[in-house]
Design an enzyme around this catalytic site. Structure first.
Site, mmCIF file in Angstrom:
data_model
loop_
_atom_site.group_PDB
_atom_site.id
_atom_site.type_symbol
_atom_site.label_atom_id
_atom_site.label_comp_id
_atom_site.label_asym_id
_atom_site.label_seq_id
_atom_site.Cartn_x
_atom_site.Cartn_y
_atom_site.Cartn_z
ATOM 1 N N ASN A 8 62.889 29.800 -43.042
ATOM 2 C CA ASN A 8 64.349 29.729 -43.064
ATOM 3 C C ASN A 8 64.770 28.468 -43.811
ATOM 4 O OD1 ASN A 8 67.070 29.775 -42.584
ATOM 5 N ND2 ASN A 8 66.919 29.329 -40.379
ATOM 6 N N TRP A 9 65.158 28.674 -45.061
ATOM 7 C CA TRP A 9 65.485 27.518 -45.903
ATOM 8 C C TRP A 9 66.890 26.979 -45.666
ATOM 9 C CZ3 TRP A 9 62.968 29.355 -51.203
ATOM 10 C CH2 TRP A 9 61.568 29.318 -51.051
ATOM 11 N N LYS A 10 67.628 27.640 -44.772
ATOM 12 C CA LYS A 10 68.971 27.147 -44.398
ATOM 13 C C LYS A 10 69.763 26.757 -45.650
ATOM 14 C CE LYS A 10 67.168 25.752 -39.938
ATOM 15 N NZ LYS A 10 67.361 24.932 -38.736
ATOM 16 N N HIS A 91 71.621 33.407 -35.599
ATOM 17 C CA HIS A 91 70.986 32.086 -35.615
ATOM 18 C C HIS A 91 71.904 31.084 -34.912
ATOM 19 C CE1 HIS A 91 69.368 28.270 -36.958
ATOM 20 N NE2 HIS A 91 68.240 28.918 -37.139
ATOM 21 N N GLU A 161 64.359 31.041 -29.716
ATOM 22 C CA GLU A 161 64.608 29.703 -30.254
ATOM 23 C C GLU A 161 65.452 28.895 -29.275
ATOM 24 O OE1 GLU A 161 64.169 29.604 -34.747
ATOM 25 O OE2 GLU A 161 66.251 30.142 -34.401
ATOM 26 N N GLY A 167 65.433 21.734 -34.791
ATOM 27 C CA GLY A 167 65.722 20.521 -35.552
ATOM 28 C C GLY A 167 65.534 19.222 -34.773
HETATM 29 P P1 PGA Z 1 63.645 23.958 -37.307
HETATM 30 O O1 PGA Z 1 64.640 25.200 -37.349
HETATM 31 O O2 PGA Z 1 62.276 24.518 -37.600
HETATM 32 O O3 PGA Z 1 64.142 23.060 -38.366
HETATM 33 O O4 PGA Z 1 63.728 23.400 -35.925
HETATM 34 C C1 PGA Z 1 64.278 26.401 -36.767
HETATM 35 C C2 PGA Z 1 65.421 27.350 -36.882
HETATM 36 O O5 PGA Z 1 66.569 26.875 -37.016
HETATM 37 O O6 PGA Z 1 65.250 28.549 -36.876
#
Ligand code: PGA
Length: 238
Positions: A8-10, A91, A161, A167
């Protein structure tokens, strides 16, 4: 036993950076035990999907409305037309910044189902819920709203999650993840799925990957910030 690895490159990468990292992934020989799926930004998604035919791509989100006068939204119609096979739904960052909730997730799940897009659905509890030991009842509430017993689902991926793990560098113990993964499967056992996969997401990185990989029957990981690092991606090399 194959594990999905969702990258997930956000909004971490711009178009140039996304293209260059996708090229790196496309050239890499993946260990066959892993099935990588890349979720780039919306503006890069179409191009990357067209350019790198040997990679699988996911949208990070889509909207409820479909085709029409909906300025700034991403229609499922556009995702489908470009032959993109996956879409993340619900998400936590979309919940946090765009007011997405479990009801909206349930609507989007129906849209994904009718469009033959494999949904990657995110659920998870916040820190207070975790501390109060109310994770299971929270997940149960979410699943109740999101899934409909009367529907027949194709393949569905659920990413557990915990919000406090995203994060933050914090991860639950293997045992905690296993318990919730089992709980999700148990709760959904009377629902109809062609395939149901349970992933874990939240601060997965090179340091904890090996440990987290020991969780029994887990179908993979959803990875955010580490997924833009070549050193992390190299963990999946043949
Ligand atoms: P992260 O994000 O690996 O940066 O904690 C995971 C996510 O948001 O799905």
């Amino acid at each position: 036993f194959m594990k999905f690895i969702i990258f997930n490159w956000k909004s971490y990468l711009n178009f140039k950076e996304s293209t260059s990292l996708a090229k790196f992934l496309a050239k890499m020989k993946f260990d066959k035990r892993f099935k990588p799926i890349v979720a780039p930004s919306n503006i890069s998604l179409g191009h990357l999907n067209k350019t790198f035919k040997n990679l699988l791509f996911s949208a990070q989100n889509f909207d409820l409305y479909g085709k029409g006068g909906f300025t700034s939204y991403t229609s499922i119609n556009d995702i489908k037309d470009q032959n993109i096979k996956f879409a993340i739904i619900g998400h936590s960052e979309v919940r946090q910044y765009s007011g997405e909730n479990d009801y909206i997730v349930s609507q989007k799940l129906k849209i994904a189902l009718s469009s033959k897009i494999t949904p990657i659905i995110c659920v998870g509890e916040d820190l207070l819920t975790y501390k109060k030991n109310k994770t299971k009842s929270h997940i149960k509430k979410q699943l109740n709203i999101i899934f409909d017993k009367k529907l027949k689902y194709d393949e569905v991926l659920i990413a557990y999650e915990p919000l406090w793990a995203i994060g933050s560098g914090l991860v639950p113990t293997n045992d905690e993840v296993l318990k919730i993964a089992d709980f999700i499967k148990l709760f959904l056992k009377d629902y109809t799925f062609k395939k149901l996969k349970i992933l874990y997401g939240g601060s997965v990185n090179s340091d904890n990957l090996e440990m987290l990989s020991k969780i029994k029957n887990l179908d993979g990981f959803l990875v955010g910030s580490a997924s833009i690092k070549k050193s992390f991606i190299n963990n999946f090399k043949l």
